[in-house]
Design an enzyme around this catalytic site. Structure first.
Site, PDB file in Angstrom:
ATOM      1  CB  CYS A 107      -0.916   0.010   1.277  1.00 47.00           C
ATOM      2  SG  CYS A 107      -2.446   1.676   1.594  1.00 47.00           S
TER       3      CYS A 107
ATOM      4  CB  CYS B 268      -0.119   2.045   4.076  1.00 47.01           C
ATOM      5  SG  CYS B 268      -1.526   1.365   3.570  1.00 47.01           S
TER       6      CYS B 268
END
Length: 326
Positions: free
Chosen positions: A80, A83
């Protein structure tokens, strides 16, 4: 993914409870005293403010810790990209906020069950758990100003509504909690007060026992014997003078009546029916929402204290409570 704000306004509204300002003042006083003493026993290092959590450690590191400090959960994954932008900001702020919250990082690829329990549709997603209650904060790569505002509200709610003053941080402490050069601090001379509390319990003077235990805890808030004794004395004080038959009839006839179920659970526990008491309140948590649910959950946490954290029935009930909440 565009950030999707999870407003904290509803949570802040719930913080407008009686004596909120008094609770805040006490929290600030406790932090000032801890700072004056240089961290004190039980201080943690800045490195301990960011922890990795999985399904096996969730109950201990999130649910149980949330009774002493707000736990912010960062749901992330290695693949991700947002993230990778958000997580370092949260980790830096966890240290900057100096113990006002604990950051728990959960890898969703390795912990699919937790992701499902929180109803997460995409990552990054950030939640908080305060005194066992899950609160959605935001989803997506939010900006730092928004994150700070949300964290400030979270800390305020934790202090005003739940009296959570956070963790004491000692920059010289070894990771794991104890200061590197900590010396054992002898407990105060509490034997006489504890004996007086036991005598009061034996004589049926539950109010006197409650006060005696509180006298110990006012000087030594972490005293385990006084903490357990206070929980037991308050339980006995609550059920004193109740008509057991009427309580059980009321609970059977009014399953949606939160107060009727709470009183019946107290009686269940005093009568030694521990699983019945826990099960009754967990079922009530499932049926309720808002302030009613919170009232039931807090009473359940009090009953956990009466039985003791090491009791396997408490561990099982904590897991059931987590499932009911999430």
């Amino acid at each position: 993914m565009q950030p999707r704000n999870m407003s904290m306004s509803g949570v802040v509204d719930l913080a407008a409870v009686k004596a909120a300002q008094e609770a805040k003042a006490k929290a600030e006083q406790a932090r000032a005293e801890a700072a004056r003493q240089g961290g004190g026993p039980g201080a943690v290092s800045p490195a301990d403010l960011v922890i990795d959590v999985d399904e096996a450690s969730f109950e201990r590191d999130v649910l149980q810790r949330s009774t002493e400090v707000p736990v912010v959960i960062d749901f992330w994954a290695e693949w991700c990209e947002p993230c990778k932008q958000l997580s370092p900001v949260l980790e830096r702020l966890a240290v900057e906020y100096d113990g006002r919250f604990l950051l728990a990082k959960i890898d969703v690829d390795a912990n699919q069950m937790l992701m499902q329990q929180f109803g997460i549709q995409g990552i990054p997603a950030v939640f908080a758990v305060v005194a066992g209650q899950a609160l959605p904060l935001f989803q997506g790569a939010a900006g730092e100003a928004q994150i700070r505002q949300t964290l400030d509200q979270l800390v305020q709610v934790a202090e005003q509504r739940f009296g959570l003053t956070g963790l004491t941080v000692d920059p010289d402490a070894e990771p794991g909690g104890a200061p590197a050069d900590a010396e054992a601090v002898p407990a105060g001379p509490y034997d006489a007060l504890l004996e007086a509390a036991v005598r009061a319990l034996d004589s049926g003077d539950f109010a006197g026992a409650v006060q005696a235990y509180k006298n110990v805890l006012s000087d030594d808030p972490g005293n385990p014997e006084a903490g357990l004794g206070l929980a037991q004395a308050e339980l006995l004080q609550r059920v004193q003078g109740l008509d057991p038959q009427k309580v059980r009839v009321d609970a059977a006839e009014r399953p949606a009546d939160v107060q009727a179920q709470i009183v019946a659970a107290d009686l269940d526990l005093v009568g030694g029916h521990v699983e019945d008491a826990f099960g009754r309140l967990i079922d009530t948590v499932r049926r309720t929402a808002g302030d009613d649910r919170d009232t039931v959950r807090l009473r359940l946490l009090e009953l956990f204290e009466v039985v003791g954290a090491d009791d396997p029935r408490v561990a099982a009930a904590r897991r059931a409570l987590a499932r009911a909440l999430f």
